[in-house]
Design a protein around this motif. Structure first.
Motif: not given
Length: 60
Positions: A4-8, A10-13, A19-23
Motif C-alpha cells: 500500500m505504501k509503494v502504491s501511495y 507511486a501515485m504521489l509521484g 503538476v510539473l507538466d501543467e506548470a
C-alpha cells in the motif's frame, strides 16, 4: 502494508509529475503569448506566424 505504501508513493509521484507538466505548459504558453504580442506590435509577420503555429502545436 508495504504494498500500500509503494502504491501511495507511486501515485504521489504521478501527481507531482502532472503538476510539473501543467506548470511548464502554462509557462511556455505565457511566454508564447508575450512573444506573439511583441511580434504584433513590431509588425513582424513571419515571427507572428511561426509563434502562432508553435502555440497551436502546443495546445493540440
Amino acid at each position: 502494508m508495504d504494498k500500500m505504501k509503494v502504491s501511495y508513493e507511486a501515485m504521489l509521484g504521478l501527481v507531482a509529475e502532472m503538476v510539473l507538466d501543467e506548470a511548464v505548459l502554462k509557462y511556455r504558453t505565457d511566454r508564447l503569448y508575450q512573444a506573439i504580442d511583441k511580434a504584433l506590435a513590431s509588425g513582424d509577420k513571419d515571427t507572428f506566424h511561426r509563434l502562432t503555429d508553435e502555440l497551436k502545436t502546443l495546445n493540440a
